[in-house]
Design a protein around this motif. Structure first.
Motif, PDB file in Angstrom:
ATOM      1  N   TRP A   1      50.758 -94.298 -54.569  1.00  0.00           N
ATOM      2  CA  TRP A   1      50.584 -93.188 -55.494  1.00  0.00           C
ATOM      3  C   TRP A   1      51.188 -93.441 -56.871  1.00  0.00           C
ATOM      4  CZ3 TRP A   1      52.144 -88.889 -51.524  1.00  0.00           C
ATOM      5  CH2 TRP A   1      51.053 -88.612 -50.705  1.00  0.00           C
ATOM      6  N   GLY A   2      51.626 -94.653 -57.145  1.00  0.00           N
ATOM      7  CA  GLY A   2      52.205 -94.944 -58.452  1.00  0.00           C
ATOM      8  C   GLY A   2      53.655 -94.523 -58.537  1.00  0.00           C
ATOM      9  N   THR A   3      54.131 -94.337 -59.764  1.00  0.00           N
ATOM     10  CA  THR A   3      55.550 -94.049 -59.978  1.00  0.00           C
ATOM     11  C   THR A   3      55.817 -92.685 -60.604  1.00  0.00           C
ATOM     12  OG1 THR A   3      55.470 -95.106 -62.152  1.00  0.00           O
ATOM     13  CG2 THR A   3      56.089 -96.512 -60.273  1.00  0.00           C
ATOM     14  N   GLN A   4      54.805 -92.058 -61.149  1.00  0.00           N
ATOM     15  CA  GLN A   4      55.009 -90.789 -61.856  1.00  0.00           C
ATOM     16  C   GLN A   4      54.819 -89.594 -60.927  1.00  0.00           C
ATOM     17  OE1 GLN A   4      56.206 -90.815 -65.011  1.00  0.00           O
ATOM     18  NE2 GLN A   4      56.257 -92.994 -64.528  1.00  0.00           N
TER      19      GLN A   4
ATOM     20  N   THR B   1      56.117 -88.987 -53.465  1.00  0.00           N
ATOM     21  CA  THR B   1      56.025 -90.074 -54.444  1.00  0.00           C
ATOM     22  C   THR B   1      57.406 -90.633 -54.747  1.00  0.00           C
ATOM     23  OG1 THR B   1      54.001 -89.147 -55.378  1.00  0.00           O
ATOM     24  CG2 THR B   1      55.232 -90.697 -56.761  1.00  0.00           C
TER      25      THR B   1
ATOM     26  N   TRP C   1      42.859-100.260 -55.805  1.00  0.00           N
ATOM     27  CA  TRP C   1      43.581 -99.541 -54.750  1.00  0.00           C
ATOM     28  C   TRP C   1      42.927 -99.863 -53.409  1.00  0.00           C
ATOM     29  CZ3 TRP C   1      42.797 -95.557 -51.153  1.00  0.00           C
ATOM     30  CH2 TRP C   1      43.933 -94.840 -50.745  1.00  0.00           C
TER      31      TRP C   1
ATOM     32  N   THR D   1      55.104 -98.561 -54.560  1.00  0.00           N
ATOM     33  CA  THR D   1      54.438 -97.852 -55.651  1.00  0.00           C
ATOM     34  C   THR D   1      52.919 -98.012 -55.648  1.00  0.00           C
ATOM     35  OG1 THR D   1      54.775 -99.722 -57.128  1.00  0.00           O
ATOM     36  CG2 THR D   1      56.487 -98.001 -57.106  1.00  0.00           C
ATOM     37  N   GLY D   2      52.383 -98.857 -54.777  1.00  0.00           N
ATOM     38  CA  GLY D   2      50.952 -99.078 -54.757  1.00  0.00           C
ATOM     39  C   GLY D   2      50.150 -97.877 -54.297  1.00  0.00           C
TER      40      GLY D   2
ATOM     41  N   ARG E   1      39.985 -99.075 -60.395  1.00  0.00           N
ATOM     42  CA  ARG E   1      40.556 -98.100 -61.334  1.00  0.00           C
ATOM     43  C   ARG E   1      40.723 -98.770 -62.689  1.00  0.00           C
ATOM     44  NH1 ARG E   1      45.785 -96.304 -58.047  1.00  0.00           N
ATOM     45  NH2 ARG E   1      46.225 -98.480 -58.438  1.00  0.00           N
TER      46      ARG E   1
ATOM     47  N   ARG F   1      44.021-100.348 -64.275  1.00  0.00           N
ATOM     48  CA  ARG F   1      45.047-100.363 -63.226  1.00  0.00           C
ATOM     49  C   ARG F   1      44.621-101.311 -62.123  1.00  0.00           C
ATOM     50  NH1 ARG F   1      45.546 -94.178 -61.818  1.00  0.00           N
ATOM     51  NH2 ARG F   1      47.003 -94.948 -60.275  1.00  0.00           N
TER      52      ARG F   1
ATOM     53  N   ASP G   1      50.841 -85.073 -63.988  1.00  0.00           N
ATOM     54  CA  ASP G   1      49.534 -85.690 -64.238  1.00  0.00           C
ATOM     55  C   ASP G   1      48.460 -84.600 -64.242  1.00  0.00           C
ATOM     56  OD1 ASP G   1      46.993 -86.854 -63.920  1.00  0.00           O
ATOM     57  OD2 ASP G   1      47.740 -88.460 -62.650  1.00  0.00           O
TER      58      ASP G   1
END
Length: 177
Positions: A40-43, A28, A167, A37-38, A161, A164, A48
């Protein structure tokens, strides 16, 4: 003799959820550093609760395999039943639920070798179909990776989602001899 470091593949178990999360965190961070970032996102997935629970489930499923250099996990593969967001197969299959590698070891063929291990597992079970889904957005680089490993892109799909962006996914299949 080769100057390329080698790795081995081992069956994982319940104690390996943390290793899977570490690999996901590294991947990630690598994606985020490239503005991708599309997928798996940014965190970090290890922060999580949903991803932690998923890693625990994968590790306990009996379908986790780790690529290791020495004692260090450098890749993870999870095989089993298809995920709920894809159409069911029309014949018996083995489904790749997760493939992740440590980006610090790029170029060793870890992902391709783990996919070949999945194909070997399917053949040993008498199955002629291996399927996987992946992020199908951006420049489709991940789709091309799977195609380079013998898979053929079939149906695209979208996961909605709440709260959000949707995806974009891609299902790929590999017929086994």
């Amino acid at each position: 003799m080769t100057d390329q470091p080698t790795f081995t593949i081992h069956r994982g178990g319940p104690d390996d959820a943390e290793a899977v999360l570490r690999l996901l965190d590294v991947a990630t961070a690598w994606l985020v550093a490239r503005g991708r970032t599309g997928q798996w996102g940014t965190q970090p997935p290890s922060t999580d609760p949903g991803q932690i629970a998923r890693a625990d489930d994968w590790a306990a499923s009996g379908g986790l395999y780790l690529a290791k250099r020495g004692d260090r996990p450098v890749g993870a593969l999870v095989v089993g039943a298809a995920t709920e967001h894809v159409p069911p197969a029309t014949e018996p299959e083995l489904y790749v639920r997760l493939l992740v590698t440590d980006r610090m070891h790029t170029g060793l063929g870890i992902g391709a070798r783990l996919l070949e291990h999945a194909a070997d597992l399917a053949r040993a079970r008498g199955l002629g179909l291996l399927r996987v889904d992946c992020y199908g957005g951006d420049d489709r680089a991940l789709v091309r990776f799977y195609e380079s490993c013998g898979f053929t892109a079939t149906e695209p799909f979208t996961v909605v989602r709440p709260g959000r962006e949707p995806w974009p996914g891609q299902i790929l299949v590999r017929r086994l001899d």
